[in-house]
Every structure is written in structure tokens, then in C-alpha cells.
Design an enzyme around this catalytic site. Structure first.
Site, PDB file in Angstrom:
ATOM      1  CB  CYS A 111      33.522   4.052   7.792  1.00 54.64           C
ATOM      2  SG  CYS A 111      32.834   3.402   6.281  1.00 54.64           S
ATOM      3  CG  HIS A 247      34.052   0.695  10.333  1.00 59.34           C
ATOM      4  ND1 HIS A 247      32.727   1.027  10.345  1.00 59.34           N
ATOM      5  CD2 HIS A 247      34.416   0.598   9.028  1.00 59.34           C
ATOM      6  CE1 HIS A 247      32.299   1.130   9.105  1.00 59.34           C
ATOM      7  NE2 HIS A 247      33.299   0.871   8.284  1.00 59.34           N
ATOM      8  CG  ASN A 277      31.128  -0.550   5.944  1.00 57.09           C
ATOM      9  OD1 ASN A 277      30.686   0.285   6.717  1.00 57.09           O
ATOM     10  ND2 ASN A 277      32.230  -0.361   5.228  1.00 57.09           N
TER      11      ASN A 277
HETATM   12  N1  ACO Z   1      32.226 -12.617  -4.804  1.00 56.35           N
HETATM   13  C1  ACO Z   1      33.031 -13.523  -5.397  1.00 56.35           C
HETATM   14  N2  ACO Z   1      34.302 -13.236  -5.772  1.00 56.35           N
HETATM   15  C2  ACO Z   1      34.754 -12.004  -5.530  1.00 56.35           C
HETATM   16  C3  ACO Z   1      33.967 -11.011  -4.937  1.00 56.35           C
HETATM   17  C4  ACO Z   1      32.637 -11.354  -4.559  1.00 56.35           C
HETATM   18  N3  ACO Z   1      31.800 -10.496  -3.965  1.00 56.35           N
HETATM   19  N4  ACO Z   1      34.687  -9.886  -4.824  1.00 56.35           N
HETATM   20  C5  ACO Z   1      35.898 -10.141  -5.339  1.00 56.35           C
HETATM   21  N5  ACO Z   1      35.943 -11.426  -5.777  1.00 56.35           N
HETATM   22  C6  ACO Z   1      37.060 -12.127  -6.401  1.00 56.35           C
HETATM   23  C7  ACO Z   1      37.969 -11.188  -7.181  1.00 56.35           C
HETATM   24  O1  ACO Z   1      37.499 -10.997  -8.490  1.00 56.35           O
HETATM   25  C8  ACO Z   1      39.277 -11.933  -7.141  1.00 56.35           C
HETATM   26  O2  ACO Z   1      39.232 -12.961  -8.090  1.00 56.35           O
HETATM   27  P1  ACO Z   1      40.559 -13.345  -8.953  1.00 56.35           P
HETATM   28  O3  ACO Z   1      41.552 -13.796  -7.918  1.00 56.35           O
HETATM   29  O4  ACO Z   1      40.059 -14.425  -9.857  1.00 56.35           O
HETATM   30  O5  ACO Z   1      40.960 -12.076  -9.625  1.00 56.35           O
HETATM   31  C9  ACO Z   1      39.265 -12.593  -5.758  1.00 56.35           C
HETATM   32  O6  ACO Z   1      37.872 -12.648  -5.347  1.00 56.35           O
HETATM   33  C10 ACO Z   1      40.055 -11.828  -4.716  1.00 56.35           C
HETATM   34  O7  ACO Z   1      39.714 -10.448  -4.813  1.00 56.35           O
HETATM   35  P2  ACO Z   1      40.302  -9.367  -3.834  1.00 56.35           P
HETATM   36  O8  ACO Z   1      39.686  -8.034  -4.156  1.00 56.35           O
HETATM   37  O9  ACO Z   1      41.804  -9.476  -3.786  1.00 56.35           O
HETATM   38  O10 ACO Z   1      39.686  -9.923  -2.450  1.00 56.35           O
HETATM   39  P3  ACO Z   1      39.985  -9.527  -0.967  1.00 56.35           P
HETATM   40  O11 ACO Z   1      40.277 -10.717  -0.193  1.00 56.35           O
HETATM   41  O12 ACO Z   1      40.925  -8.349  -0.876  1.00 56.35           O
HETATM   42  O13 ACO Z   1      38.558  -9.021  -0.465  1.00 56.35           O
HETATM   43  C11 ACO Z   1      37.393  -6.996   0.010  1.00 56.35           C
HETATM   44  C12 ACO Z   1      37.949  -7.899  -1.086  1.00 56.35           C
HETATM   45  C13 ACO Z   1      36.326  -7.767   0.788  1.00 56.35           C
HETATM   46  C14 ACO Z   1      36.768  -5.784  -0.680  1.00 56.35           C
HETATM   47  C15 ACO Z   1      38.542  -6.568   0.961  1.00 56.35           C
HETATM   48  O14 ACO Z   1      39.634  -6.117   0.214  1.00 56.35           O
HETATM   49  C16 ACO Z   1      38.111  -5.511   1.938  1.00 56.35           C
HETATM   50  O15 ACO Z   1      37.335  -5.764   2.841  1.00 56.35           O
HETATM   51  N6  ACO Z   1      38.692  -4.299   1.806  1.00 56.35           N
HETATM   52  C17 ACO Z   1      38.345  -3.210   2.703  1.00 56.35           C
HETATM   53  C18 ACO Z   1      37.154  -2.560   2.138  1.00 56.35           C
HETATM   54  C19 ACO Z   1      36.444  -1.718   3.112  1.00 56.35           C
HETATM   55  O16 ACO Z   1      36.367  -2.014   4.272  1.00 56.35           O
HETATM   56  N7  ACO Z   1      35.873  -0.635   2.602  1.00 56.35           N
HETATM   57  C20 ACO Z   1      35.005   0.171   3.346  1.00 56.35           C
HETATM   58  C21 ACO Z   1      35.651   1.380   3.892  1.00 56.35           C
HETATM   59  S1  ACO Z   1      34.446   2.273   4.683  1.00 56.35           S
HETATM   60  C22 ACO Z   1      33.867   3.723   3.907  1.00 56.35           C
HETATM   61  O17 ACO Z   1      34.394   4.761   4.163  1.00 56.35           O
HETATM   62  C23 ACO Z   1      32.692   3.640   2.969  1.00 56.35           C
END
Ligand code: ACO
Length: 356
Positions: A111, A247, A277
Site C-alpha cells: 500500500c 492511505h 483499501n
Molecule cells: N464483520 C463482523 N465482525 C467482524 C469482522 C467483520 N468483517 N471482522 C472481525 N470481526 C469480529 C472479530 O471476530 C472479533 O469478534 P470477537 O470479539 O467476538 O472475537 C471482533 O469483530 C473484533 O475483531 P478485531 O479484529 O479485534 O477488530 P478490529 O477493531 O481490530 O478491526 C480491522 C479489524 C478492521 C481489520 C482492523 O484491525 C484494521 O483495520 N487493521 C488494519 C488493517 C489494514 O489496514 N490492512 C491493510 C494494510 S495495506 C496492504 O499492504 C495490503
């Protein structure tokens, strides 16, 4: 030192829309969870290859710069989803753009790739070897996603954006930059079997795997720190920043970066709701939309900031040139398609839904 000013901009987003409601029919998620936890409402799914979107974005940027394909001497394509490994996506783009006089190569910093590319172009121009470079970010990320896996499928989309960077006496161009990589964290966001390590397979190592919360934590720190450093390195204060183009991975990461820069939300460009993204395509798409929406003014000080797989991070202080009006328009376009995002996703769902 020769300046390397952005003189053209353009984007190409495919027409197929995949909404949060569509995703509810594929995987265990909800529109409410996605919008509140990420800010994303919909994303685009491409019916063509990465190089097709890249070429259209490139031609639109060329037209905005008032140039012809033959005027380019280099094409840099930032992508982690090339059509093929060999030849590079840039080779295909060069041919599709009709820019036979340009050298062409790919650059992969996930990214962060577009900012890595923009800085590379600026350095090549400043060193005197090149005069007009197209920097394109383009991704067909949906190819690497298991749409039944809610932890990644809701986040990504396809698209392309481009800028033209030209040698100029005019004030403008990248004024400072901060690029970095932490290879020790490479495994927290990867496609394990996408290179020479793995035999061709349809197992789960061929899709994006990510430790989301850990990436989130590192993204906030890296983007915030790098942004602050480029403002300082350009000899500016935080008050001098006219626009932050971050980003677009998660609205909460964007908000946290803006808070670190103590920026008024009105100075932050956000389009995550529409595209999710799109990796290396995110920032050039955002630049094109920011110019179109009048958010970029002549001489504006713009902070670009990104992070991605690698883990990489990148920030640059880009001073815009004098012109914010395009000199021309291109009629380049993708082949027509009326397929919905959901229809385009169906082969993927059929594959992973069987638990392969
Ligand atoms: N829908 C519903 N529930 C979900 C989903 C979904 N899509 N995804 C996760 N959950 C649930 C999980 O299972 C968890 O449930 P639990 O508490 O019962 O176990 C709860 O939601 C919280 O999960 P987390 O993973 O802790 O959620 P978080 O708030 O951290 O959000 C996310 C996850 C959106 C992935 C976030 O961590 C994020 O944006 N991280 C950065 C990722 C990113 O930007 N990556 C791209 C990099 S770019 C590249 O180089 C390709």
C-alpha cells in the site's frame, strides 16, 4: 536541483460495485460492523486486469498534463497485484498506453507503493536522467482475497490512479520524504504462496492473511511519525499543511493520523466509504479526486502518508504546482461491463465456499 512537479492526474475505477449488503450474503458480517469499524460502505470489483485500469488512469493523467504518450520517458507502476510476474504490469501498460518511447518497470511496496514510486520519480528527475514520468498505482486485489473470510474480505477493492511528474523550474514537487520498511514484521500481512516459495495451489496460502489489530497498531504509529517527520524535514510547521491525503485502509487509522498532526478534519481527504483499501491505487485515486473537488489549491502543501505489507511505511510532503485545472481530457475507458460486484465475485465464493 531540478523540481519534479505533478502536472497531470487521473483515476480509473471499475464499474462493478460490491456493497456491504452484498458481503452480508457471502460471509458472516454486517453493514453496521463494517461501517462503524472501518468506514467502508462499498468497493469496486474489476472485470479487467490491473494493467487495463492502470493504462486508462495513465492516459487520463497524460491528458490532464496536456501531453501525448510519446512524451513519456518512464512509466513506474506501483502494484502488488500485477497481471503477471513477467512481464511487469508496467510493460503491458506501456503498450496499452502507446508510450513506446518510455522505459517501464513495476515497484512493489504494497500500500505504500505509490509514494515509493513518486519519490523514485522525483529522484530520477532531480538527478537529470528523466524529464517526464508517469507514476501509476493500480491493484486488482480481489484476486487475492477469500471472500468468505470476514477478517479481510470487507477491507479491499480494485482501482487505479496516476500522476504525471515533470521536470520544471516551477516551485513544486516532493519537498521531503520518509520511506521505511520493517522486514521482521513481513508475516503479519502477506500472501504466503504468491512467489517462488510456493508451488501453484488453491490452498489458503494463496490469499491475503493478516493480523488486523497488529497491523492497525503499527500503521497508526508509522504513518503518524512519518508524516510529522516530513513536515519538519520540509522546514514547515503543522499549521502550514493544507491537506493530508492518507492511505485509506480504515477510518480509525486516518483519524488517528490526523490527530497526531493536530489537523482540522476539514484538511483530511477521505474517500474510504466508496472504495475501501485499493492498496497502491489509493493515494493517486485520492489525489485525482481531491483536485477534481477543488480540495487542492495552487502551491498547496500536501502530506501523503501510507503503510502496507512489508511492513512498509511512506510519507511525503508534496508541494502542488501552479495549475489545478486539467489541460485536456482523455476518452480512454475500460471495456463496458454491466456485471455487479457480486456477480464478479461469484467464482471466488464458489471456490472458497467449498472450503478449499
Ligand atoms: N464483520 C463482523 N465482525 C467482524 C469482522 C467483520 N468483517 N471482522 C472481525 N470481526 C469480529 C472479530 O471476530 C472479533 O469478534 P470477537 O470479539 O467476538 O472475537 C471482533 O469483530 C473484533 O475483531 P478485531 O479484529 O479485534 O477488530 P478490529 O477493531 O481490530 O478491526 C480491522 C479489524 C478492521 C481489520 C482492523 O484491525 C484494521 O483495520 N487493521 C488494519 C488493517 C489494514 O489496514 N490492512 C491493510 C494494510 S495495506 C496492504 O499492504 C495490503
Amino acid at each position: 536541483m531540478r523540481n519534479a512537479v505533478v502536472t497531470g492526474w487521473g483515476k480509473c475505477v471499475p464499474p462493478g460495485v460490491l456493497s456491504n449488503a452484498d458481503l452480508e450474503t457471502i460471509t458472516d458480517t454486517s453493514d453496521e460492523w463494517i461501517t462503524t469499524r472501518t468506514g467502508i460502505e462499498e468497493r469496486r470489483i474489476s472485470h479487467v486486469e490491473t494493467s487495463d485500469m492502470a493504462a486508462v488512469a495513465g492516459l487520463r493523467a497524460l491528458a490532464a498534463a496536456g501531453l501525448e504518450p510519446g512524451d513519456l520517458d518512464m512509466i513506474l507502476v506501483a502494484t502488488c497485484t500485477p497481471d503477471r510476474l513477467v512481464p511487469s504490469a508496467a510493460s503491458l501498460v506501456q503498450h496499452k498506453m502507446g508510450a513506446e518511447g518510455a522505459a517501464a518497470m513495476d515497484l512493489n511496496a504494497a500500500c505504500s507503493g505509490f509514494i515509493f514510486g513518486l519519490v523514485t520519480a522525483q529522484q530520477m528527475i532531480a538527478a537529470g536522467g528523466f524529464d517526464r514520468i508517469a507514476v501509476i498505482g493500480a491493484e486488482k486485489l480481489h484476486y487475492f482475497i477469500d471472500f468468505t473470510d470476514r477478517s479481510t474480505s470487507v477491507l479491499f477493492g480494485d482501482g487505479a490512479g496516476a500522476v504525471i511528474v515533470e521536470a520544471s523550474e516551477e516551485d513544486g514537487g516532493v519537498r521531503s520524504f520518509d520511506l521505511g520498511t520493517d522486514g521482521s514484521a513481513a508475516d503479519i500481512l502477506c500472501v504466503p504462496a504468491s512467489g517462488t516459495e510456493g508451488a501453484p495451489t488453491t490452498d489458503r496460502r494463496t490469499v491475503i492473511q493478516m493480523e488486523g489489530p497488529e497491523v492497525f497498531r503499527r500503521a497508526v504509529a508509522a504513518m503518524g511519525d512519518a508524516s510529522t517527520r516530513v513536515v519538519e524535514a520540509a522546514g514547515l510547521g503543522l499549521d502550514d499543511v493544507d491537506l493530508l491525503i492518507p492511505h485509506q485502509a480504515n477510518i480509525r487509522i486516518i483519524d488517528a493520523t490526523a490527530r497526531r498532526l493536530r489537523l482540522d478534519p476539514a484538511k483530511v481527504f477521505v474517500n474510504i466509504a466508496s472504495y475501501g483499501n485499493t492498496s497502491a491505487a489509493t493515494i493517486p485515486i485520492a489525489i485525482a479526486e481531491a483536485v477534481e473537488q477543488g480540495r487542492i489549491t495552487p502551491g498547496a502543501n500536501i502530506v501523503l502518508a501510507a503503510f502496507g505489507g512489508g511492513l512498509t511505511w511512506a510519507a511525503a510532503l508534496l508541494r502542488w504546482g501552479a495549475r489545478v485545472e486539467p489541460l485536456g481530457e482523455s476518452d480512454a475507458d475500460l471495456p463496458e461491463s454491466h456485471a455487479t460486484g457480486l456477480e464478479l465475485m461469484q467464482p471466488n465464493v464458489d471456490l472458497y465456499g467449498k472450503g478449499i
